[in-house]
Design a protein around this motif. Structure first.
Motif, PDB file in Angstrom:
ATOM      1  N   LYS A  55      89.736  51.923   4.592  1.00 60.17           N
ATOM      2  CA  LYS A  55      90.825  52.788   4.150  1.00 60.17           C
ATOM      3  C   LYS A  55      90.781  52.931   2.640  1.00 60.17           C
ATOM      4  N   CYS A  56      90.968  54.147   2.165  1.00 63.87           N
ATOM      5  CA  CYS A  56      91.101  54.412   0.732  1.00 63.87           C
ATOM      6  C   CYS A  56      92.542  54.100   0.347  1.00 63.87           C
ATOM      7  N   ASN A  57      92.735  53.167  -0.580  1.00 63.47           N
ATOM      8  CA  ASN A  57      94.075  52.776  -0.986  1.00 63.47           C
ATOM      9  C   ASN A  57      94.761  53.801  -1.879  1.00 63.47           C
ATOM     10  N   LEU A  58      94.025  54.785  -2.371  1.00 62.28           N
ATOM     11  CA  LEU A  58      94.630  55.796  -3.225  1.00 62.28           C
ATOM     12  C   LEU A  58      95.197  56.962  -2.438  1.00 62.28           C
ATOM     13  N   CYS A  59      94.440  57.474  -1.474  1.00 60.98           N
ATOM     14  CA  CYS A  59      94.908  58.646  -0.726  1.00 60.98           C
ATOM     15  C   CYS A  59      95.364  58.297   0.688  1.00 60.98           C
ATOM     16  N   GLY A  60      95.031  57.090   1.153  1.00 61.75           N
ATOM     17  CA  GLY A  60      95.457  56.649   2.470  1.00 61.75           C
ATOM     18  C   GLY A  60      94.550  57.061   3.612  1.00 61.75           C
ATOM     19  N   GLU A  61      93.492  57.812   3.324  1.00 61.18           N
ATOM     20  CA  GLU A  61      92.586  58.216   4.400  1.00 61.18           C
ATOM     21  C   GLU A  61      91.862  56.995   4.951  1.00 61.18           C
ATOM     22  N   GLU A  62      91.766  56.945   6.270  1.00 55.90           N
ATOM     23  CA  GLU A  62      91.142  55.820   6.943  1.00 55.90           C
ATOM     24  C   GLU A  62      90.086  56.333   7.912  1.00 55.90           C
ATOM     25  N   GLU A  63      89.004  55.567   8.044  1.00 54.69           N
ATOM     26  CA  GLU A  63      87.938  55.973   8.948  1.00 54.69           C
ATOM     27  C   GLU A  63      87.431  54.771   9.737  1.00 54.69           C
ATOM     28  N   ASN A  64      87.208  54.976  11.014  1.00 56.67           N
ATOM     29  CA  ASN A  64      86.620  53.961  11.877  1.00 56.67           C
ATOM     30  C   ASN A  64      85.115  53.962  11.611  1.00 56.67           C
ATOM     31  N   ILE A  65      84.581  52.817  11.190  1.00 52.75           N
ATOM     32  CA  ILE A  65      83.148  52.733  10.874  1.00 52.75           C
ATOM     33  C   ILE A  65      82.418  51.829  11.868  1.00 52.75           C
ATOM     34  N   THR A  66      83.046  51.533  13.001  1.00 53.02           N
ATOM     35  CA  THR A  66      82.479  50.649  14.008  1.00 53.02           C
ATOM     36  C   THR A  66      81.158  51.179  14.549  1.00 53.02           C
ATOM     37  N   ASP A  67      80.164  50.312  14.635  1.00 50.13           N
ATOM     38  CA  ASP A  67      78.897  50.648  15.274  1.00 50.13           C
ATOM     39  C   ASP A  67      78.977  50.222  16.735  1.00 50.13           C
ATOM     40  N   TYR A  68      79.370  51.144  17.600  1.00 49.76           N
ATOM     41  CA  TYR A  68      79.553  50.828  19.013  1.00 49.76           C
ATOM     42  C   TYR A  68      78.237  50.534  19.731  1.00 49.76           C
ATOM     43  N   ASP A  69      77.115  50.922  19.125  1.00 53.51           N
ATOM     44  CA  ASP A  69      75.826  50.618  19.744  1.00 53.51           C
ATOM     45  C   ASP A  69      75.547  49.107  19.747  1.00 53.51           C
ATOM     46  N   CYS A  70      76.231  48.357  18.900  1.00 61.56           N
ATOM     47  CA  CYS A  70      76.039  46.899  18.858  1.00 61.56           C
ATOM     48  C   CYS A  70      76.894  46.173  19.886  1.00 61.56           C
ATOM     49  N   TRP A  71      77.757  46.878  20.566  1.00 67.68           N
ATOM     50  CA  TRP A  71      78.643  46.236  21.562  1.00 67.68           C
ATOM     51  C   TRP A  71      77.924  46.044  22.855  1.00 67.68           C
TER      52      TRP A  71
END
Length: 71
Positions: A55-71
């Motif tokens: 999450k960017c603490n300045l603008c609040g934008e958040e992104e899921n960066i999970t690599d589901y291929d490792c699950w």
């Protein structure tokens, strides 16, 4: 003593770097903060592996960066 450790590597690290680069070129480039003040990493343990977001603490934008291929 018990310890719980989370790491970001491989595709998740690449995804985080892309997210941070995008913000350095837009909202974050206008601020005069240290790098550590920009980002919040969240780890949610699941039965298959940790879900990771940044999450960017300045603008609040958040992104899921999970690599589901490792699950």
């Amino acid at each position: 003593m018990n310890e719980l450790t989370f790491t970001i590597k491989g595709k998740e690290l690449e995804n985080a770097e892309v997210f941070k680069k995008k913000h350095r070129e837009s909202c974050c480039s206008k601020q005069n903060l240290t790098l550590g003040e920009y980002w919040t990493y969240s780890f949610v343990p699941t039965g298959l592996g940790p879900a990771v977001s940044i999450k960017c603490n300045l603008c609040g934008e958040e992104e899921n960066i999970t690599d589901y291929d490792c699950w």
